[in-house]
Motif scaffolding. Sequence first.
Motif, PDB file in Angstrom:
ATOM      1  N   GLN A  60       0.841  -1.189   0.000  1.00 26.10           N
ATOM      2  CA  GLN A  60       0.000   0.000   0.000  1.00 26.10           C
ATOM      3  C   GLN A  60       0.881   1.246   0.000  1.00 26.10           C
ATOM      4  OE1 GLN A  60      -2.523   0.270   3.439  1.00 26.10           O
ATOM      5  NE2 GLN A  60      -3.351   2.246   2.840  1.00 26.10           N
ATOM      6  N   TRP A  61       0.636   2.119  -0.942  1.00 28.52           N
ATOM      7  CA  TRP A  61       1.389   3.375  -1.027  1.00 28.52           C
ATOM      8  C   TRP A  61       1.018   4.257   0.153  1.00 28.52           C
ATOM      9  CZ3 TRP A  61       0.033   8.557  -1.562  1.00 28.52           C
ATOM     10  CH2 TRP A  61       1.070   9.414  -1.904  1.00 28.52           C
ATOM     11  N   VAL A  62       2.029   4.928   0.754  1.00 28.39           N
ATOM     12  CA  VAL A  62       1.807   5.773   1.925  1.00 28.39           C
ATOM     13  C   VAL A  62       2.069   7.241   1.615  1.00 28.39           C
ATOM     14  CG1 VAL A  62       2.578   6.278   4.275  1.00 28.39           C
ATOM     15  CG2 VAL A  62       2.367   3.917   3.523  1.00 28.39           C
ATOM     16  N   ALA A  63       3.244   7.538   1.055  1.00 28.13           N
ATOM     17  CA  ALA A  63       3.614   8.947   0.854  1.00 28.13           C
ATOM     18  C   ALA A  63       4.743   9.060  -0.156  1.00 28.13           C
ATOM     19  CB  ALA A  63       4.049   9.569   2.185  1.00 28.13           C
ATOM     20  N   LYS A  64       4.894  10.256  -0.673  1.00 28.71           N
ATOM     21  CA  LYS A  64       6.010  10.588  -1.554  1.00 28.71           C
ATOM     22  C   LYS A  64       7.060  11.288  -0.714  1.00 28.71           C
ATOM     23  CE  LYS A  64       7.065  13.030  -5.888  1.00 28.71           C
ATOM     24  NZ  LYS A  64       8.414  12.630  -5.805  1.00 28.71           N
ATOM     25  N   THR A  65       8.311  10.900  -0.882  1.00 26.12           N
ATOM     26  CA  THR A  65       9.416  11.528  -0.173  1.00 26.12           C
ATOM     27  C   THR A  65      10.339  12.181  -1.191  1.00 26.12           C
ATOM     28  OG1 THR A  65      10.851   9.580  -0.276  1.00 26.12           O
ATOM     29  CG2 THR A  65       9.322   9.712   1.588  1.00 26.12           C
ATOM     30  N   ASP A  66      11.369  12.847  -0.709  1.00 26.62           N
ATOM     31  CA  ASP A  66      12.349  13.459  -1.614  1.00 26.62           C
ATOM     32  C   ASP A  66      13.127  12.398  -2.389  1.00 26.62           C
ATOM     33  OD1 ASP A  66      11.603  15.995  -0.834  1.00 26.62           O
ATOM     34  OD2 ASP A  66      13.116  16.108   0.757  1.00 26.62           O
ATOM     35  N   ARG A  67      13.266  11.211  -1.787  1.00 27.65           N
ATOM     36  CA  ARG A  67      14.045  10.142  -2.427  1.00 27.65           C
ATOM     37  C   ARG A  67      13.193   9.173  -3.239  1.00 27.65           C
ATOM     38  NH1 ARG A  67      17.643   8.443   2.734  1.00 27.65           N
ATOM     39  NH2 ARG A  67      15.570   7.804   3.396  1.00 27.65           N
ATOM     40  N   GLY A  68      11.873   9.144  -3.010  1.00 22.98           N
ATOM     41  CA  GLY A  68      11.024   8.179  -3.715  1.00 22.98           C
ATOM     42  C   GLY A  68       9.640   8.099  -3.122  1.00 22.98           C
ATOM     43  N   HIS A  69       9.190   6.872  -2.849  1.00 26.42           N
ATOM     44  CA  HIS A  69       7.849   6.632  -2.324  1.00 26.42           C
ATOM     45  C   HIS A  69       7.906   5.646  -1.169  1.00 26.42           C
ATOM     46  CE1 HIS A  69       5.705   8.664  -5.596  1.00 26.42           C
ATOM     47  NE2 HIS A  69       6.675   8.211  -6.366  1.00 26.42           N
ATOM     48  N   LEU A  70       7.034   5.858  -0.178  1.00 30.40           N
ATOM     49  CA  LEU A  70       6.919   4.952   0.958  1.00 30.40           C
ATOM     50  C   LEU A  70       5.752   4.008   0.728  1.00 30.40           C
ATOM     51  CD1 LEU A  70       7.316   7.361   4.005  1.00 30.40           C
ATOM     52  CD2 LEU A  70       9.041   5.873   2.984  1.00 30.40           C
ATOM     53  N   PHE A  71       5.959   2.732   1.095  1.00 26.26           N
ATOM     54  CA  PHE A  71       4.932   1.709   0.980  1.00 26.26           C
ATOM     55  C   PHE A  71       4.874   0.912   2.274  1.00 26.26           C
ATOM     56  CE2 PHE A  71       6.175   2.458  -3.380  1.00 26.26           C
ATOM     57  CZ  PHE A  71       4.981   2.397  -4.088  1.00 26.26           C
ATOM     58  N   LEU A  72       3.666   0.463   2.640  1.00 28.22           N
ATOM     59  CA  LEU A  72       3.490  -0.502   3.711  1.00 28.22           C
ATOM     60  C   LEU A  72       3.373  -1.867   3.065  1.00 28.22           C
ATOM     61  CD1 LEU A  72       0.813   1.168   6.001  1.00 28.22           C
ATOM     62  CD2 LEU A  72       3.206   0.764   6.545  1.00 28.22           C
ATOM     63  N   VAL A  73       4.112  -2.835   3.595  1.00 28.63           N
ATOM     64  CA  VAL A  73       4.057  -4.201   3.091  1.00 28.63           C
ATOM     65  C   VAL A  73       3.571  -5.084   4.233  1.00 28.63           C
ATOM     66  CG1 VAL A  73       5.385  -6.129   2.139  1.00 28.63           C
ATOM     67  CG2 VAL A  73       5.974  -3.783   1.504  1.00 28.63           C
ATOM     68  N   THR A  74       2.513  -5.860   3.980  1.00 30.16           N
ATOM     69  CA  THR A  74       1.988  -6.790   4.976  1.00 30.16           C
ATOM     70  C   THR A  74       1.837  -8.157   4.341  1.00 30.16           C
ATOM     71  OG1 THR A  74      -0.291  -6.201   4.436  1.00 30.16           O
ATOM     72  CG2 THR A  74       0.714  -5.045   6.282  1.00 30.16           C
ATOM     73  N   ASP A  75       2.033  -9.190   5.147  1.00 32.93           N
ATOM     74  CA  ASP A  75       1.832 -10.556   4.691  1.00 32.93           C
ATOM     75  C   ASP A  75       0.431 -10.956   5.120  1.00 32.93           C
ATOM     76  OD1 ASP A  75       1.810 -13.206   4.036  1.00 32.93           O
ATOM     77  OD2 ASP A  75       3.635 -13.724   5.118  1.00 32.93           O
ATOM     78  N   GLU A  76      -0.495 -10.943   4.188  1.00 30.51           N
ATOM     79  CA  GLU A  76      -1.899 -11.212   4.488  1.00 30.51           C
ATOM     80  C   GLU A  76      -2.143 -12.657   4.922  1.00 30.51           C
ATOM     81  OE1 GLU A  76      -4.127  -8.799   4.753  1.00 30.51           O
ATOM     82  OE2 GLU A  76      -2.532  -7.407   4.200  1.00 30.51           O
ATOM     83  N   SER A  77      -1.207 -13.553   4.644  1.00 28.48           N
ATOM     84  CA  SER A  77      -1.390 -14.946   5.062  1.00 28.48           C
ATOM     85  C   SER A  77      -0.947 -15.178   6.502  1.00 28.48           C
ATOM     86  CB  SER A  77      -0.621 -15.887   4.130  1.00 28.48           C
ATOM     87  OG  SER A  77       0.768 -15.677   4.264  1.00 28.48           O
ATOM     88  N   CYS A  78      -0.333 -14.192   7.122  1.00 26.41           N
ATOM     89  CA  CYS A  78       0.139 -14.319   8.501  1.00 26.41           C
ATOM     90  C   CYS A  78      -1.028 -14.117   9.462  1.00 26.41           C
ATOM     91  CB  CYS A  78       1.232 -13.291   8.774  1.00 26.41           C
ATOM     92  SG  CYS A  78       1.898 -13.399  10.438  1.00 26.41           S
ATOM     93  N   LEU A  79      -1.166 -15.048  10.403  1.00 22.26           N
ATOM     94  CA  LEU A  79      -2.220 -14.988  11.403  1.00 22.26           C
ATOM     95  C   LEU A  79      -1.594 -15.005  12.786  1.00 22.26           C
ATOM     96  CD1 LEU A  79      -4.494 -17.722   9.810  1.00 22.26           C
ATOM     97  CD2 LEU A  79      -4.705 -15.251   9.524  1.00 22.26           C
ATOM     98  N   GLY A  80      -2.151 -14.268  13.723  1.00 25.91           N
ATOM     99  CA  GLY A  80      -1.669 -14.314  15.099  1.00 25.91           C
ATOM    100  C   GLY A  80      -0.967 -13.043  15.523  1.00 25.91           C
ATOM    101  N   ASN A  81      -0.402 -13.091  16.733  1.00 24.12           N
ATOM    102  CA  ASN A  81       0.205 -11.917  17.344  1.00 24.12           C
ATOM    103  C   ASN A  81       1.574 -11.566  16.781  1.00 24.12           C
ATOM    104  OD1 ASN A  81      -1.980 -11.627  19.071  1.00 24.12           O
ATOM    105  ND2 ASN A  81      -1.083 -12.975  20.603  1.00 24.12           N
ATOM    106  N   GLY A  82       2.245 -12.503  16.133  1.00 26.69           N
ATOM    107  CA  GLY A  82       3.592 -12.247  15.650  1.00 26.69           C
ATOM    108  C   GLY A  82       3.659 -11.624  14.271  1.00 26.69           C
ATOM    109  N   CYS A  83       2.537 -11.220  13.713  1.00 22.81           N
ATOM    110  CA  CYS A  83       2.530 -10.674  12.351  1.00 22.81           C
ATOM    111  C   CYS A  83       3.136  -9.278  12.320  1.00 22.81           C
ATOM    112  CB  CYS A  83       1.112 -10.643  11.801  1.00 22.81           C
ATOM    113  SG  CYS A  83       0.394 -12.289  11.664  1.00 22.81           S
ATOM    114  N   ARG A  84       3.877  -9.026  11.275  1.00 20.60           N
ATOM    115  CA  ARG A  84       4.615  -7.773  11.155  1.00 20.60           C
ATOM    116  C   ARG A  84       4.150  -6.965   9.946  1.00 20.60           C
ATOM    117  NH1 ARG A  84       6.915  -6.517  15.465  1.00 20.60           N
ATOM    118  NH2 ARG A  84       8.794  -5.677  14.584  1.00 20.60           N
ATOM    119  N   VAL A  85       4.493  -5.683   9.974  1.00 22.48           N
ATOM    120  CA  VAL A  85       4.296  -4.762   8.858  1.00 22.48           C
ATOM    121  C   VAL A  85       5.652  -4.117   8.609  1.00 22.48           C
ATOM    122  CG1 VAL A  85       3.136  -2.646   8.100  1.00 22.48           C
ATOM    123  CG2 VAL A  85       1.911  -4.301   9.500  1.00 22.48           C
ATOM    124  N   TRP A  86       5.946  -3.870   7.341  1.00 25.52           N
ATOM    125  CA  TRP A  86       7.213  -3.240   6.985  1.00 25.52           C
ATOM    126  C   TRP A  86       6.934  -1.941   6.258  1.00 25.52           C
ATOM    127  CZ3 TRP A  86       5.933  -8.331   6.297  1.00 25.52           C
ATOM    128  CH2 TRP A  86       6.662  -9.255   7.041  1.00 25.52           C
TER     129      TRP A  86
END
Length: 191
Positions: A60-86
């Motif tokens: 998911q696109w988040v914002a434009k920066t001076d160097r490029g673009h920010l994105f959120l990456v999530t693993d939709e197949s991950c279930l439970g408390n240990g799931c991360r976002v990058w």
Amino acid sequence: MRKILTILGALCAILFWTGAGETSDPVLSVTEIPAEIAASCADSAAGEAMTCHQSDFSRQWVAKTDRGHLFLVTDESCLGNGCRVWLVEKSAGSVVMLLTFNKIFRLHNGSGKYPVVESYTELAASQGVYSRYEWNGLTYTRTSSRPVYLVDGWECGTLKECRFAASEALKQQQVDRAVKIWENTHGISWI
């Protein structure tokens, strides 16, 4: 002539809005996801409350920066408390991971082009922590951490806030409620 000027004006507006060599709809393809993210599900600790199947990364696109673009990456197949976002930044020729945090989070506008990230991590059934990350110009750093307590699925807050909630419960003659708060925050089963 008017149509040509309109078309030229629109093209100039698009180039001005997006910058030279960019599209108006930035995309992060699956093949551009950094290797440490793609391998994260396989590297998760044994016994952690998560289930990994074939990864299904959403971007998911988040914002434009001076160097490029920010994105959120999530693993939709991950279930439970240990799931991360990058949070990754895609610039000309590279994609760099800036921050990893738990899947329960909020983004807030910061002072610059990089959002403030607030995430929640469950530590135990009765405890969690809110962490705040801010961009310092080079990297994301944790700027605050606030431990909270949960009683019967209800967040009573910090230790001080829970102490106040227990006192209020006693004032309202809700002794069982006060005892539960003290048990979860101090391990004391009597008042």
